[in-house]
Design a protein around this motif. Structure first.
Motif, PDB file in Angstrom:
ATOM      1  N   CYS A 126       0.828  -1.204   0.028  1.00  0.00           N
ATOM      2  CA  CYS A 126      -0.089   0.179   0.038  1.00  0.00           C
ATOM      3  C   CYS A 126       0.980   1.204  -0.047  1.00  0.00           C
ATOM      4  O   CYS A 126       0.551   2.080  -0.674  1.00  0.00           O
ATOM      5  CB  CYS A 126      -1.122   0.003   1.268  1.00  0.00           C
ATOM      6  N   VAL A 153      -7.935   5.260   0.577  1.00  0.00           N
ATOM      7  CA  VAL A 153      -8.537   4.583  -0.709  1.00  0.00           C
ATOM      8  C   VAL A 153      -7.380   3.557  -1.280  1.00  0.00           C
ATOM      9  O   VAL A 153      -8.116   2.508  -1.513  1.00  0.00           O
ATOM     10  CB  VAL A 153      -8.767   5.846  -1.826  1.00  0.00           C
ATOM     11  N   THR A 154      -6.413   3.863  -1.030  1.00  0.00           N
ATOM     12  CA  THR A 154      -5.454   2.727  -1.750  1.00  0.00           C
ATOM     13  C   THR A 154      -5.537   1.381  -1.059  1.00  0.00           C
ATOM     14  O   THR A 154      -5.596   0.297  -1.550  1.00  0.00           O
ATOM     15  CB  THR A 154      -4.134   3.195  -1.692  1.00  0.00           C
ATOM     16  N   SER A 202      -7.946   0.319   0.929  1.00  0.00           N
ATOM     17  CA  SER A 202      -9.175  -0.254   0.810  1.00  0.00           C
ATOM     18  C   SER A 202      -9.329  -0.863  -0.470  1.00  0.00           C
ATOM     19  O   SER A 202      -9.945  -2.178  -0.552  1.00  0.00           O
ATOM     20  CB  SER A 202     -10.395   0.818   0.904  1.00  0.00           C
ATOM     21  N   VAL A 203      -8.855  -0.185  -1.521  1.00  0.00           N
ATOM     22  CA  VAL A 203      -9.136  -0.804  -2.830  1.00  0.00           C
ATOM     23  C   VAL A 203      -8.255  -2.079  -2.974  1.00  0.00           C
ATOM     24  O   VAL A 203      -8.883  -3.228  -3.556  1.00  0.00           O
ATOM     25  CB  VAL A 203      -8.955   0.126  -4.247  1.00  0.00           C
ATOM     26  N   LEU A 242      -9.974  -4.800  -1.124  1.00  0.00           N
ATOM     27  CA  LEU A 242     -11.212  -5.421  -2.013  1.00  0.00           C
ATOM     28  C   LEU A 242     -10.693  -6.288  -2.937  1.00  0.00           C
ATOM     29  O   LEU A 242     -11.598  -7.303  -3.410  1.00  0.00           O
ATOM     30  CB  LEU A 242     -11.951  -4.021  -2.513  1.00  0.00           C
ATOM     31  N   LEU A 243      -9.666  -6.056  -3.692  1.00  0.00           N
ATOM     32  CA  LEU A 243      -9.455  -7.024  -4.887  1.00  0.00           C
ATOM     33  C   LEU A 243      -9.061  -8.175  -4.279  1.00  0.00           C
ATOM     34  O   LEU A 243      -9.305  -9.234  -4.958  1.00  0.00           O
ATOM     35  CB  LEU A 243      -8.002  -6.562  -5.507  1.00  0.00           C
TER      36      LEU A 243
END
Length: 532
Positions: free
Chosen positions: A193, A210-211, A213-214, A217-218
C-alpha cells in the motif's frame, strides 16, 4: 520497454471478454502510447515531462490491474461448485508440489521484498543464520506436528487444544491467532500500500485510505468463493511472478555494474557485507545461537502453530505428501533469502546508492532506474504481498467460523465473516501506518514474539506433557505471559543494557508453559495427588 509492451498487449487480448473493463484499459493504453512518444521529445518541455510522468504512473496501475485480472481468472476456474469444504480445506485434493511452491511465495511477503535487501547495510548477511534455523524448524513441524493434525483430521489446528486442554484453552489459542495474524499481516500488506501510494497515488491525489481499501477489496473479490482451494493455485502463480521479478532486477543491477553473473557472484562473496556468522559477541542481536534458535522457534510457531500456514498443508491428500511439501519449501528458504541479500550487497556497490540503506535501499534504486524496473518492482511486491494477505484473510475467516462460532457448514456466515475480516484488515493497516517507526521486518517479529508466545506454550504443554490444566485460568495465563515479557525486556534494558531480540518468543512460550504447569499442579493438589 519490452515488459511494458507485453503488459499492454496482454491486456488488450485478455479483456475482450470483459466489456466493463474495455473503456478503462483502452484509455490507459492510449496514455502509454503518449508516454513512449514523450520519451523522444525535448526534455526541456515541461508539459512533455509532466505527461510522461503521468503515463508512467498509469503504467504501474495497469501492472496491478492486469495482475489482478489474471488472479481473478484463476479464481473463476478453481471455484466452480465451491463449498465450505473447498473454502476451508480445498476438498483435501491439492498436489503437494504446487502447495510447496505456493507456500514459498506466501511466506515471503512484501516486507521481505523491501526489507531483506536493506538488511545488509545494518547486519550484513547474518539473517541467513535465522534461515538455517528455519530448516530445522520445518523438519520439526513436518514430523512432530503434522502427524498429530492428520491423525485428528483437523480443519483448524486449534481444535487440538480443545480436545487436549479444554474449551477455554481452545478459545485462547484461536483468539491469539486472530490477533497475531491480523496484526502481522497488516504490517506486511502495509508495504505494498505504501509503495503504491508513494509511486502513484500521492501524485494523483488519492488518499492512503482509498489505496488500502481498494487493494484489500481486490483480494476479497478473488478469494470470496474458492478460499483455500483457489489460493493453492494463485499462490503458485504469485511465487513464479515474485522470483521472476527478483531475478530480472538482479540482472539489471549486475548490468549497471558492468558485471557478468559469475563476476557478480564473486563480488558478493568478497564484499565486507557478506559476513554470515556472528560468534564473537553473545550480547549482539546477531549472535549465531540467538539467531539460529530463534529461527527454529519462529518456524515452529509462525508455521506449525499458525492456521494460515498449516491450512494449505492440510489440503494435501496424505500425511506423507504434506511432509514432503513442508520439507521442500523449508529448504527453499535459504537460497531464496540469499538472493534477496545478494541483491542488497550489489545495490550498495552502485555509486548513486551511497548513503542509502535499510528499507530505503531497493525503493531508492527503483526510483532512479525508470519504467522497466518500476514495473518489475511493482510486480514483485504485489505478488509477494497478495500471496501473503489473501491466505491470511482466508485463514482468519476459517478460524472464526470453525473455532469461535463452531459453524463449519454455514456458508452464509462464512461469506459475511470473510467480508468483515477484510474490513478489519483495512483498519489495522491504517493503524499501523499511524504508529510505525521501526524497521518493518523487526516490527513484525517483535510483535509476533508477544502474541505468538502463548500459542507456543499451549501446544508445547499439550504435546509434551500428560497433565490437565485449570482451563478457566488459561486465558489469564496467556495474557500475563506477554505482559511479563514486556516488563522483563524493559528492566533488562534499563539495568543491564541488554535488549531482547527474537529470543523473546522462546521466553514468552516458556512463561506460558510454566503458568500452565503451575495450574496443573494446583489441580493435582486439589485432587489429593502427589505432584510429580
Amino acid at each position: 520497454m519490452v515488459v511494458c509492451l507485453f503488459i499492454r498487449n496482454f491486456a488488450a487480448a485478455f479483456i475482450k471478454k470483459v466489456p466493463w473493463m474495455s473503456g478503462l484499459v483502452n484509455g490507459l493504453q492510449n496514455r502509454l502510447q503518449q508516454f513512449e512518444s514523450a520519451r523522444h521529445l525535448d526534455r526541456a518541455s515541461d508539459a512533455a515531462a509532466d505527461d510522461a510522468l503521468f503515463c508512467f504512473m498509469e503504467m504501474i496501475l495497469l501492472t496491478v490491474l492486469i495482475y489482478f485480472m489474471v488472479l481473478y481468472a484463476v479464481s473463476r476456474l478453481t471455484s466452480r461448485r465451491a463449498t465450505n469444504d473447498t473454502f476451508f480445506r480445498a476438498n483435501r485434493r491439492s498436489p503437494w508440489p504446487m502447495v510447496a511452491l505456493g507456500m514459498v511465495g506466501a511466506s515471503i511477503s512484501g516486507v521481505t521484498f523491501v526489507s531483506v535487501p536493506g538488511m545488509v547495510t545494518v547486519s550484513q548477511m547474518s539473517y541467513l543464520q535465522v534461515c538455517l534455523g528455519f530448516i530445522v524448524g520445518y523438519v520439526a513441524v513436518a514430523f512432530v506436528l503434522l502427524p498429530v493434525y492428520y491423525r485428528l483430521n483437523l480443519t483448524t489446528i486449534y481444535s487440538y487444544l480443545g480436545e487436549r486442554l479444554g474449551r477455554k484453552s481452545y478459545l485462547s489459542g484461536s483468539w491469539f491467532f486472530l490477533l497475531s495474524k491480523m496484526a502481522g499481516s497488516a504490517v506486511k500488506f502495509y508495504v505494498v500500500c505504501l509503495i503504491l501510494q508513494q509511486f502513484v497515488m500521492d501524485s494523483i491525489g488519492v488518499s492512503f485510505v482509498v489505496t488500502a481499501s481498494v487493494l484489500v477489496l481486490l483480494i476479497w473479490v478473488y478469494t470470496r468463493r474458492g478460499g483455500i482451494g483457489t489460493l493453492v493455485f494463485t499462490d503458485t502463480l504469485q511465487t513464479l511472478c515474485l522470483f521472476t521479478a527478483l531475478v530480472l532486477i538482479i540482472l539489471q543491477v549486475t548490468a549497471k555494474l558492468d558485471l557478468s553473473p559469475a563476476e557478480a557472484v564473486r563480488a558478493v562473496r568478497d564484499s565486507s557485507l557478506s559476513r554470515i556468522f556472528v560468534v564473537d559477541d553473545w550480547q549482539s542481536p546477531s549472535f549465531f545461537w540467538k539467531q539460529f534458535l530463534s529461527g527454529v522457534f519462529i518456524v515452529v510457531v509462525m508455521t506449525g502453530l499458525d492456521q494460515d500456514m498449516m491450512q494449505k498443508n492440510l489440503t494435501c491428500r496424505t500425511l506423507r505428501e504434506a511432509q514432503k511439501d513442508m520439507c521442500s519449501y523449508g529448504l527453499a528458504f535459504l537460497p531464496a533469502n540469499l538472493l534477496f541479500l545478494s541483491l542488497g550487497v550489489l545495490l550498495t556497490m552502485l555509486p548513486e546508492m551511497s548513503g542509502v540503506g535499510g528499507d530505503e535501499l531497493l525503493p531508492h534504486f527503483v526510483a532512479t532506474m525508470g519504467e522497466g524496473t518500476a514495473v518489475l518492482f511493482t510486480l514483485g511486491i504485489v505478488a509477494a504481498s497478495f500471496s501473503s494477505a489473501d491466505s491470511a484473510v482466508t485463514s482468519m475467516t476459517t478460524c472464526y467460523c470453525v473455532d469461535i462460532r463452531r459453524r463449519l457448514d454455514d456458508e452464509r456466515l462464512r461469506r459475511r465473516v470473510h467480508l468483515a475480516v477484510c474490513a478489519v484488515f483495512v483498519v489495522f493497516i491504517l493503524v499501523f501506518k499511524a504508529v510505525n517507526s521501526t524497521s518493518l521486518i523487526d516490527a513484525i517479529y517483535v510483535m509476533v514474539s508477544y502474541t505468538y508466545g502463548p500459542l507456543l506454550g499451549l501446544f508445547a504443554f499439550g504435546l509434551f506433557t500428560r497433565r490437565k490444566v485449570a482451563d478457566r485460568l488459561v486465558p489469564y495465563i496467556c495474557i500475563a505471559s506477554p505482559l511479563s515479557c514486556f516488563a522483563l525486556d524493559a528492566v533488562a534494558t534499563r539495568l543491564f543494557g541488554y535488549h531482547f531480540g527474537y529470543e523473546l518468543l522462546m521466553l514468552n512460550g516458556l512463561l506460558t508453559f510454566a503458568g500452565l504447569w503451575l495450574s496443573s499442579r494446583g489441580i493435582r493438589l486439589a485432587e489429593g495427588q502427589t505432584p510429580s
